[in-house]
Design a protein around this motif. Structure first.
Motif, PDB file in Angstrom:
ATOM      1  N   ALA A  15     -12.256  -6.479 -39.667  1.00  0.00           N
ATOM      2  CA  ALA A  15     -12.687  -7.637 -38.865  1.00  0.00           C
ATOM      3  C   ALA A  15     -14.131  -7.998 -39.176  1.00  0.00           C
ATOM      4  N   THR A  16     -14.971  -6.976 -39.339  1.00  0.00           N
ATOM      5  CA  THR A  16     -16.381  -7.229 -39.652  1.00  0.00           C
ATOM      6  C   THR A  16     -16.517  -7.888 -41.025  1.00  0.00           C
ATOM      7  N   ALA A  17     -15.787  -7.412 -42.009  1.00  0.00           N
ATOM      8  CA  ALA A  17     -15.834  -8.012 -43.347  1.00  0.00           C
ATOM      9  C   ALA A  17     -15.348  -9.463 -43.304  1.00  0.00           C
ATOM     10  N   SER A  18     -14.314  -9.736 -42.545  1.00  0.00           N
ATOM     11  CA  SER A  18     -13.809 -11.114 -42.420  1.00  0.00           C
ATOM     12  C   SER A  18     -14.847 -12.011 -41.744  1.00  0.00           C
ATOM     13  N   MET A  19     -15.480 -11.478 -40.691  1.00  0.00           N
ATOM     14  CA  MET A  19     -16.512 -12.261 -40.001  1.00  0.00           C
ATOM     15  C   MET A  19     -17.684 -12.537 -40.944  1.00  0.00           C
ATOM     16  N   MET A  20     -18.087 -11.536 -41.721  1.00  0.00           N
ATOM     17  CA  MET A  20     -19.187 -11.717 -42.665  1.00  0.00           C
ATOM     18  C   MET A  20     -18.816 -12.773 -43.714  1.00  0.00           C
ATOM     19  N   SER A  21     -17.580 -12.799 -44.117  1.00  0.00           N
ATOM     20  CA  SER A  21     -17.116 -13.801 -45.070  1.00  0.00           C
ATOM     21  C   SER A  21     -17.272 -15.206 -44.490  1.00  0.00           C
ATOM     22  N   GLN A  22     -16.863 -15.379 -43.250  1.00  0.00           N
ATOM     23  CA  GLN A  22     -16.994 -16.684 -42.595  1.00  0.00           C
ATOM     24  C   GLN A  22     -18.464 -17.065 -42.424  1.00  0.00           C
ATOM     25  N   MET A  23     -19.304 -16.095 -42.089  1.00  0.00           N
ATOM     26  CA  MET A  23     -20.736 -16.378 -41.934  1.00  0.00           C
ATOM     27  C   MET A  23     -21.341 -16.836 -43.267  1.00  0.00           C
ATOM     28  N   LEU A  24     -20.944 -16.207 -44.350  1.00  0.00           N
ATOM     29  CA  LEU A  24     -21.457 -16.625 -45.662  1.00  0.00           C
ATOM     30  C   LEU A  24     -21.018 -18.049 -45.992  1.00  0.00           C
ATOM     31  N   GLU A  25     -19.802 -18.401 -45.617  1.00  0.00           N
ATOM     32  CA  GLU A  25     -19.337 -19.775 -45.840  1.00  0.00           C
ATOM     33  C   GLU A  25     -20.182 -20.774 -45.035  1.00  0.00           C
ATOM     34  N   MET A  26     -20.480 -20.434 -43.776  1.00  0.00           N
ATOM     35  CA  MET A  26     -21.305 -21.315 -42.938  1.00  0.00           C
ATOM     36  C   MET A  26     -22.727 -21.399 -43.481  1.00  0.00           C
ATOM     37  N   ILE A  27     -23.277 -20.272 -43.939  1.00  0.00           N
ATOM     38  CA  ILE A  27     -24.621 -20.263 -44.523  1.00  0.00           C
ATOM     39  C   ILE A  27     -24.654 -21.151 -45.758  1.00  0.00           C
ATOM     40  N   SER A  28     -23.628 -21.051 -46.564  1.00  0.00           N
ATOM     41  CA  SER A  28     -23.541 -21.872 -47.774  1.00  0.00           C
ATOM     42  C   SER A  28     -23.572 -23.357 -47.430  1.00  0.00           C
ATOM     43  N   GLU A  29     -22.761 -23.755 -46.465  1.00  0.00           N
ATOM     44  CA  GLU A  29     -22.703 -25.170 -46.078  1.00  0.00           C
ATOM     45  C   GLU A  29     -24.034 -25.636 -45.500  1.00  0.00           C
ATOM     46  N   GLU A  30     -24.607 -24.842 -44.615  1.00  0.00           N
ATOM     47  CA  GLU A  30     -25.867 -25.244 -43.983  1.00  0.00           C
ATOM     48  C   GLU A  30     -27.008 -25.262 -45.003  1.00  0.00           C
TER      49      GLU A  30
END
Length: 143
Positions: free
Chosen positions: A30-45
């Motif tokens: 779950a933590t790895a999946s959450m980190m993946s989503q955070m990286l996607e949001m960081i990329s977009e922002e």
């Protein structure tokens, strides 16, 4: 070599989601999946932050110009004429916070003023606040 943040963050997020997380279980997965989503949001922002902040600051300054006329306020007129000359994100965010503080102040003044111009100013402020929320939405977020 210059790191290109947007594609690197997306690649790291994809690897976390598709290669690492499937090999994990429970909390670690779950933590790895959450980190993946955070990286996607960081990329977009990262890709849009400067553009979004310049757009927001410009929109707020246009409202300040209108407020300067409604309240006959030379200080607001001066603030409305400022420009974003330093395009570092930290500087743009600082300007954005200061402009939003002014927007809050003129919104309060407009609410306490009994005139058609003040009602129109309130409408313009609310329209900008709605537009600001849309500008800040992340394509991957479902909230």
């Amino acid at each position: 070599m210059k790191p290109s943040i947007t594609p690197v963050a997306r690649e790291l997020g994809d690897r976390l989601a598709n290669q690492i997380a499937p090999q994990l279980t429970g909390f670690e997965a779950a933590t790895a999946s959450m980190m993946s989503q955070m990286l996607e949001m960081i990329s977009e922002e990262w890709d849009r932050a400067a553009s979004r902040l310049v757009e927001e600051n410009t929109a707020i300054r246009e409202i300040l110009q209108q407020a300067a006329e409604v309240f006959n306020d030379d200080n607001l007129k001066t603030k409305a004429c400022e420009k974003d000359t330093d395009l570092r994100i930290s500087h743009l965010e600082q300007s954005n916070h200061q402009l939003r503080d002014l927007l809050t102040d003129i919104h309060a003044r407009a609410e306490q003023t009994d005139s058609a111009e003040a009602r129109l100013l309130e409408e313009v402020i609310w329209n900008e606040l709605r537009a600001s929320v849309k500008r800040r939405q992340l394509s991957s977020a479902n909230f």
